[in-house]
Motif scaffolding. Structure first.
Motif, short mmCIF file in Angstrom:
data_model
loop_
_atom_site.label_atom_id
_atom_site.label_comp_id
_atom_site.label_asym_id
_atom_site.label_seq_id
_atom_site.Cartn_x
_atom_site.Cartn_y
_atom_site.Cartn_z
N GLY A 97 44.84 -105.54 -82.09
CA GLY A 97 45.64 -105.77 -80.72
C GLY A 97 45.23 -106.88 -80.04
O GLY A 97 45.52 -106.78 -78.90
N GLN A 98 44.37 -107.81 -80.59
CA GLN A 98 43.77 -108.77 -79.68
C GLN A 98 43.98 -110.08 -80.52
O GLN A 98 43.54 -110.17 -81.72
N LEU A 99 44.56 -111.10 -79.50
CA LEU A 99 44.63 -112.67 -80.27
C LEU A 99 44.27 -113.30 -79.02
O LEU A 99 44.64 -113.40 -77.94
N SER A 100 43.35 -114.46 -79.39
CA SER A 100 43.01 -115.54 -78.46
C SER A 100 43.15 -116.75 -79.18
O SER A 100 42.72 -116.93 -80.28
N GLU A 110 45.52 -126.06 -74.16
CA GLU A 110 45.92 -124.57 -73.51
C GLU A 110 45.33 -123.41 -74.09
O GLU A 110 45.24 -123.34 -75.42
N HIS A 111 44.62 -122.68 -73.15
CA HIS A 111 43.95 -121.52 -73.89
C HIS A 111 44.88 -120.03 -73.30
O HIS A 111 45.20 -120.19 -72.24
N TYR A 112 44.85 -119.46 -74.20
CA TYR A 112 45.48 -118.01 -74.10
C TYR A 112 44.93 -116.90 -74.85
O TYR A 112 44.08 -117.18 -75.75
N SER A 113 45.12 -115.70 -74.30
CA SER A 113 44.40 -114.41 -74.86
C SER A 113 45.42 -113.32 -74.43
O SER A 113 45.81 -113.25 -73.39
N VAL A 114 45.63 -112.38 -75.63
CA VAL A 114 46.54 -111.35 -75.56
C VAL A 114 45.46 -110.03 -75.92
O VAL A 114 45.15 -110.35 -76.81
N GLU A 115 45.59 -109.04 -75.19
CA GLU A 115 44.99 -107.64 -75.64
C GLU A 115 45.98 -106.34 -75.37
O GLU A 115 46.47 -106.48 -74.36
N ILE A 116 46.09 -105.76 -76.54
CA ILE A 116 47.03 -104.69 -76.38
C ILE A 116 46.12 -103.43 -76.58
O ILE A 116 45.33 -103.28 -77.19
N GLU A 117 46.23 -102.77 -75.30
CA GLU A 117 45.18 -101.35 -75.38
C GLU A 117 45.97 -100.29 -74.96
O GLU A 117 46.41 -100.16 -74.05
N GLY A 118 46.38 -99.31 -75.96
CA GLY A 118 47.33 -98.07 -75.88
C GLY A 118 48.82 -98.83 -75.64
O GLY A 118 49.04 -99.55 -76.63
N SER A 119 49.43 -98.45 -74.52
CA SER A 119 50.77 -99.27 -74.20
C SER A 119 50.58 -100.29 -73.36
O SER A 119 51.58 -100.96 -72.75
N MET A 120 49.52 -100.62 -72.81
CA MET A 120 49.24 -101.72 -71.86
C MET A 120 48.72 -103.16 -72.77
O MET A 120 48.20 -103.20 -73.55
N ASN A 124 45.56 -113.48 -70.43
CA ASN A 124 45.04 -114.61 -69.82
C ASN A 124 45.49 -115.95 -70.23
O ASN A 124 45.68 -116.00 -71.42
N ALA A 125 45.83 -117.03 -69.30
CA ALA A 125 46.06 -118.28 -69.74
C ALA A 125 45.58 -119.33 -68.77
O ALA A 125 45.23 -119.01 -67.68
N ARG A 126 45.14 -120.21 -69.27
CA ARG A 126 44.62 -121.51 -68.55
C ARG A 126 45.36 -123.06 -69.35
O ARG A 126 45.03 -123.13 -70.45
N GLY A 127 45.74 -123.71 -68.58
CA GLY A 127 46.16 -124.81 -69.01
C GLY A 127 47.66 -125.08 -69.75
O GLY A 127 47.84 -125.96 -70.13
N GLY A 128 48.32 -124.03 -69.50
CA GLY A 128 49.67 -124.09 -70.00
C GLY A 128 50.66 -123.17 -69.08
O GLY A 128 50.66 -123.09 -68.08
N GLU A 129 51.41 -122.53 -70.00
CA GLU A 129 52.27 -121.79 -69.43
C GLU A 129 51.60 -120.29 -68.58
O GLU A 129 50.45 -120.26 -69.08
#
Length: 144
Positions: A97-100, A110-120, A124-129
């Motif tokens: 449930g996590q991808l950076s 461009e730096h991005y990270s996504v984390e899925i914890e339960g239903s949330m 985070n993003a830096r340098g792009g959208e």
């Protein structure tokens, strides 16, 4: 002259974006589908910022893996830019449930990270959208 102005506008836009850190979170209607979207590189073009097509054969994400992609058109300061231009997605970390990752469309990173914890979902993003765009698109693509 127009090309010079376009280049200067893109440079100024990149400079401004590179300093902006954003964060967002939302509740997912189908967290399992969102996890599948993170884990399958063939589906990244559905939600990943700036990615139009995956050029490499899909393989499971691993830290430091690089994937060749083409960029989708984006709005810039002086119009649209980036369409069908080659770039790379480099996975920084991947887990349950996590991808950076980093999107490398040229000199800009461009730096991005996504984390899925339960239903949330948190991004985070830096340098792009903005992170809100990533969260919104992942939520939209994971709806049943």
């Amino acid at each position: 002259m127009l090309a010079l102005l376009q280049w200067l506008g893109d440079l100024l836009a990149r400079f401004g974006l590179s300093r902006r850190n954003t964060a967002a979170e939302a509740r997912l209607s189908d967290p399992a589908q969102a996890r599948r979207l993170l884990a399958d590189p063939a589906l990244w073009s559905l939600w990943m910022p700036g990615v139009q097509d995956l050029l490499d054969a899909p393989r499971p994400p691993q830290p430091n893996a690089r994937y060749r992609v083409t960029m989708r058109m984006r709005a810039g300061r002086l119009g649209l830019s980036g369409g069908n231009r080659p770039a790379h997605v480099q996975v920084v970390s991947f887990g349950d449930g996590q991808l950076s990752w980093q999107l490398l469309p040229g000199k800009q990173i461009e730096h991005y990270s996504v984390e899925i914890e339960g239903s949330m979902i948190r991004a985070n993003a830096r340098g792009g959208e903005a992170a809100a765009a990533v969260v919104t698109e992942l939520e939209r693509q994971s709806r049943p």
